[in-house]
Write an enzyme that holds these catalytic residues in place. Sequence first.
Site, short mmCIF file in Angstrom:
data_model
loop_
_atom_site.label_atom_id
_atom_site.label_comp_id
_atom_site.label_asym_id
_atom_site.label_seq_id
_atom_site.Cartn_x
_atom_site.Cartn_y
_atom_site.Cartn_z
N GLY A 244 39.42 42.50 40.89
CA GLY A 244 40.90 42.33 40.61
C GLY A 244 41.18 40.78 40.33
O GLY A 244 40.42 40.22 39.44
N HIS B 269 30.08 44.61 39.70
CA HIS B 269 31.03 45.76 40.10
C HIS B 269 30.07 47.02 40.41
O HIS B 269 29.83 47.92 39.66
CB HIS B 269 31.97 46.29 39.12
CG HIS B 269 33.15 45.38 39.13
ND1 HIS B 269 34.36 45.39 39.69
CD2 HIS B 269 33.17 44.18 38.32
CE1 HIS B 269 35.05 44.46 39.33
NE2 HIS B 269 34.53 43.74 38.49
N ILE C 70 32.45 42.12 34.62
CA ILE C 70 33.84 41.95 34.13
C ILE C 70 34.54 40.73 34.47
O ILE C 70 34.89 40.57 35.58
CB ILE C 70 34.72 43.15 34.53
CG1 ILE C 70 33.90 44.48 34.39
CG2 ILE C 70 35.91 43.14 33.86
CD1 ILE C 70 34.67 45.89 34.88
N ARG C 71 34.43 39.90 33.30
CA ARG C 71 35.41 38.52 33.69
C ARG C 71 34.78 38.23 34.86
O ARG C 71 35.57 37.46 35.86
CB ARG C 71 36.72 38.48 33.54
CG ARG C 71 37.29 38.88 32.23
CD ARG C 71 38.61 38.72 32.16
NE ARG C 71 39.26 37.66 32.61
CZ ARG C 71 40.20 37.59 33.67
NH1 ARG C 71 40.59 38.59 34.25
NH2 ARG C 71 40.34 36.26 33.83
N ARG D 275 34.79 30.77 38.70
CA ARG D 275 35.44 31.80 38.09
C ARG D 275 35.44 31.89 36.78
O ARG D 275 35.21 30.98 35.99
CB ARG D 275 37.02 31.64 38.81
CG ARG D 275 37.42 31.71 40.06
CD ARG D 275 38.98 31.76 40.11
NE ARG D 275 39.75 32.86 39.44
CZ ARG D 275 40.95 32.81 39.17
NH1 ARG D 275 41.53 31.79 39.22
NH2 ARG D 275 41.43 34.07 38.57
N CYS E 161 33.09 40.76 43.09
CA CYS E 161 33.85 40.05 42.00
C CYS E 161 34.83 39.13 42.39
O CYS E 161 34.77 38.20 43.06
CB CYS E 161 34.20 41.36 40.69
SG CYS E 161 34.46 40.42 39.07
N GLU F 39 30.63 49.68 42.24
CA GLU F 39 31.32 50.78 42.23
C GLU F 39 31.48 51.71 40.87
O GLU F 39 31.85 52.29 40.82
CB GLU F 39 32.84 50.40 42.96
CG GLU F 39 33.64 50.07 42.01
CD GLU F 39 33.56 48.46 41.72
OE1 GLU F 39 32.47 47.91 42.09
OE2 GLU F 39 34.63 47.88 40.96
N1 GLN Z 1 38.33 37.25 37.03
C1 GLN Z 1 38.90 37.54 37.91
C2 GLN Z 1 38.99 36.40 38.99
O1 GLN Z 1 38.64 35.30 38.83
C3 GLN Z 1 37.58 38.35 38.59
C4 GLN Z 1 37.50 39.57 37.77
C5 GLN Z 1 37.14 40.88 38.55
O2 GLN Z 1 37.19 41.06 39.76
N2 GLN Z 1 36.60 41.81 37.71
O3 GLN Z 1 39.76 36.65 40.17
#
Ligand code: GLN
Length: 197
Positions: free
Chosen positions: A54, A177, A141-142, A113, A86, A179
Site C-alpha cells: 500500500g 508482492h 511494484i514501486r 522507499r 512491500c 500474494e
Molecule cells: N511505494 C510504496 C511505499 O513506499 C510501496 C509500494 C507497495 O506497497 N507496492 O510505501
Amino acid sequence: MTLRAGVLAVQGDVSEHAAAIERAAAAHDETAEVVEIRESGIVPDCDALLLPGGESTTISRLVSREGIDAEIQAHVDDGKPVLATCAGLIVAATDAQDDRVETLNLIDATIERNAFGRQKDSFEAPLDVAGLDEPFPAVFIRAPIIDYVGDGVEVLASWDDRPVAVRDGPVVGTSFHPELTDDSRVHDLAFFDSVQA
Ligand code: GLN
C-alpha cells in the site's frame, strides 16, 4: 490446527493475502481463519500477522493512530510470526529513511522507499529465495529495497546484490508482492515453517 491469521486491512491486497494464507495452510492439511485488522483489540488473538503493501506513510499513520503498533510489537515479542510485504516491510523496519513513516522496529533493516527507477517501477522476475527449491515469481511494484541489515537478520533473497527478502526472528519481510501469484511458498515459509518449528 487452525491458524488465526490477521491481515492489516487499512490498505492493500487483503483478499489476495487471505487466499495465499489459506492455500499455504491447505498444503499442510491445516486450515486458516483470516481476520481483518482495522482497529486495536484483534491482534492479541492472532497466531500470525500479515502487513500488506500500500502506501507506507498512510499505513504507519493509521497503525499508530489506532494503537495497533504496540499490539504488533507485543505479538513479535511473543515470538509469533509476521509476514510484511512491500509497504509492510517499510513499516516493519527500523529505519525507512523518511520521517513520515513511523517504523515498528520489527526487522533490523534500513530501507530505501521506491528504490527502482522509472522503467523498472513494476516488473516481475524469477527470484532465488533461500529455502525454496525453484525460483519464486516475484512481482515488484514501486518496491523498496534494503540498504542495510543488522547482524541478526538473515537475507533470504537479493536483487542486484541488495536484499529484497529477509528474516529477523519470527518476522519475514519482502520488497515484492508474493500474494499476486498463485504461488504461496513465501506465505508457507513465513507462517507454517516458523509456526511448526
Ligand atoms: N511505494 C510504496 C511505499 O513506499 C510501496 C509500494 C507497495 O506497497 N507496492 O510505501
